[in-house]
Design an enzyme around this catalytic site. Structure first.
Site, PDB file in Angstrom:
ATOM      1  N   HIS A 160      39.462  47.178  40.863  1.00  0.00           N
ATOM      2  CA  HIS A 160      38.711  46.185  41.649  1.00  0.00           C
ATOM      3  C   HIS A 160      37.778  46.836  42.670  1.00  0.00           C
ATOM      4  O   HIS A 160      36.938  46.154  43.256  1.00  0.00           O
ATOM      5  CB  HIS A 160      39.663  45.233  42.380  1.00  0.00           C
ATOM      6  CG  HIS A 160      40.463  44.357  41.480  1.00  0.00           C
ATOM      7  ND1 HIS A 160      39.877  43.507  40.567  1.00  0.00           N
ATOM      8  CD2 HIS A 160      41.807  44.210  41.317  1.00  0.00           C
ATOM      9  CE1 HIS A 160      40.820  42.869  39.890  1.00  0.00           C
ATOM     10  NE2 HIS A 160      42.008  43.280  40.317  1.00  0.00           N
ATOM     11  N   ASP A 196      44.009  45.463  32.052  1.00  0.00           N
ATOM     12  CA  ASP A 196      44.712  44.776  33.141  1.00  0.00           C
ATOM     13  C   ASP A 196      44.438  43.269  33.010  1.00  0.00           C
ATOM     14  O   ASP A 196      43.398  42.854  32.496  1.00  0.00           O
ATOM     15  CB  ASP A 196      44.191  45.300  34.485  1.00  0.00           C
ATOM     16  CG  ASP A 196      44.939  44.742  35.691  1.00  0.00           C
ATOM     17  OD1 ASP A 196      45.845  45.425  36.183  1.00  0.00           O
ATOM     18  OD2 ASP A 196      44.611  43.608  36.137  1.00  0.00           O
ATOM     19  N   HIS A 198      43.612  41.219  35.260  1.00  0.00           N
ATOM     20  CA  HIS A 198      42.457  40.807  36.068  1.00  0.00           C
ATOM     21  C   HIS A 198      41.189  41.545  35.620  1.00  0.00           C
ATOM     22  O   HIS A 198      41.252  42.674  35.158  1.00  0.00           O
ATOM     23  CB  HIS A 198      42.710  41.120  37.548  1.00  0.00           C
ATOM     24  CG  HIS A 198      43.963  40.513  38.100  1.00  0.00           C
ATOM     25  ND1 HIS A 198      45.179  41.176  38.107  1.00  0.00           N
ATOM     26  CD2 HIS A 198      44.188  39.293  38.654  1.00  0.00           C
ATOM     27  CE1 HIS A 198      46.101  40.388  38.660  1.00  0.00           C
ATOM     28  NE2 HIS A 198      45.537  39.248  38.993  1.00  0.00           N
ATOM     29  N   ASP A 285      50.205  43.685  33.993  1.00  0.00           N
ATOM     30  CA  ASP A 285      50.389  42.356  34.587  1.00  0.00           C
ATOM     31  C   ASP A 285      50.049  41.244  33.588  1.00  0.00           C
ATOM     32  O   ASP A 285      50.055  40.062  33.944  1.00  0.00           O
ATOM     33  CB  ASP A 285      49.615  42.203  35.911  1.00  0.00           C
ATOM     34  CG  ASP A 285      48.233  42.818  35.897  1.00  0.00           C
ATOM     35  OD1 ASP A 285      47.760  43.247  34.826  1.00  0.00           O
ATOM     36  OD2 ASP A 285      47.601  42.869  36.980  1.00  0.00           O
TER      37      ASP A 285
END
Ligand code: Q9C
Ligand code: ZN
Length: 344
Positions: A160, A196, A198, A285
């Site tokens: 991120h 991931d 996200h 995740d």
């Protein structure tokens, strides 16, 4: 597999805004310990400490002023007399807030971040620098020694983190650094595959105008999920980077069969692009019981993912990103690594 890891991350345990309360972050020191313990239980994995951080390489991808900011935030916070345990912003440059960086520390915290889900604490810089060094070392092993694959046990995660903003538990972009190491060691085109849950908004941002590093991401649709403002299928790159960015957003509730189809599509797209090395942002995740995520992958799916990644048959750096279901985290990461090595 060769695993690059160390314990310099232990002093980084930050707070995140959860509802209206500041809570210990889902991204805590125990995550790396859990993964380390799961991997060291198997004799097939060997641990290596990172080399010192190559700061010049960090400054190539990130704004040097941002890196210097991260390094000095905690000292400045303490010097200004704040007594809270975490340095955080409360005001961010939203739409049309286009001015330069302010001089005030809290103003700069807003300028250099995009979310209130992480903060800077006493141990943050040490952890962040070590995590980045782990990624650089893993990539250098793959580049210089011809090791076919190496796992970077990075904490805090990195995908991120953009050119000049932290958020989503990420401060420096470990996967991007690994890709840049591979580029500078002679791999003409490098692919980053982000699995991931996200969207890897930071990695996309860093390489958005470049064609020598391709970025493909499988993630929860930003209309429904963090980071909310990036990760749409329409984002395909800019300038020289047009055609080198692939987003495959999927809805909450996505099952493994559908996810695996997207993985194969991303791998085929990277293969068609002629990449000579691969960096994988490995978030687990996507697991069905992840406490903050909404995909439905099972522990038995991670070895399948590992074997798909190995089938690309490229020099590969695996970089740890998210994964917050503590009880399954070790097994899920170990499964992916074992699957990569054909141990399923
Ligand atoms: N309480 C990674 O997986 N969640 N980052 C905010 C607010 C943000 C996840 C929750 C999730 C960030 C590397
Ligand atoms: Zn994630």
């Amino acid at each position: 597999m060769l695993i690059v890891a160390d314990n310099a991350h232990l002093g980084h345990h930050c707070l995140e805004l959860d509802g209206s309360k500041l809570m210990p972050s889902w991204e805590g020191p125990e995550r790396a310990t859990i993964v380390q313990d799961a991997l060291s239980a198997s004799e097939r994995h060997e641990f290596l400490a990172p080399n010192q951080l190559d700061r010049a390489l960090v400054d190539e991808l990130h704004d040097p002023a941002y890196v210097a900011f991260l390094e000095t935030t905690w000292t400045r916070w303490v010097a200004e007399g704040h007594d809270s345990e975490a340095a955080m912003a409360f005001c961010w440059p939203a739409r049309r807030f286009d001015g330069p960086a302010p001089s005030d520390l809290i103003g700069q915290l807003g300028y250099y971040s995009f979310a209130a889900d992480c903060s800077v604490v006493a141990g943050t810089w040490t952890a962040v620098a070590s995590s980045a060094a782990i990624a650089q070392t893993a990539a250098a092993r793959v580049a210089d020694t011809g090791a076919g694959v190496c796992f970077a046990l990075c904490r805090p995660p990195g995908h991120h983190a953009s050119v000049d903003q932290f958020g989503g538990y990420c401060y420096l972009n470990n996967a991007a650094l690994a890709a840049q190491v591979l580029r500078e060691s002679g791999h003409t085109r490098v692919g980053i595959l982000d699995i991931d849950y996200h969207h890897g908004n930071g990695t996309q941002d860093i390489f958005y105008e470049r064609s020598d590093v391709m970025f493909a991401s499988l993630h929860a649709d930003p209309r429904q999920e963090f980071p909310f403002f990036l990760g749409h299928a329409s984002e395909q790159g800019r300038g020289a980077g047009v055609g080198s960015n692939l987003n495959l957003p999927m809805p909450h509730g996505t099952e493994f069969a559908e996810w695996l189809t997207a993985l194969d599509q991303a791998l085929a797209w990277l293969g068609d692009g002629g990449i000579e090395a691969l960096v994988v942002s490995v978030g687990v995740d996507t697991f069905v019981d992840d406490p903050i995520s909404q995909f439905r992958l099972a522990t038995t799916d991670y070895p399948v993912i590992g074997s798909r990644l190995a089938a690309a048959n490229l020099p590969t750096v695996l970089v740890l990103e998210g994964g917050y279901a503590h009880e399954a985290l070790g097994q899920n990461v170990l499964g992916l690594i074992d699957g990569f090595e054909g141990e399923i």
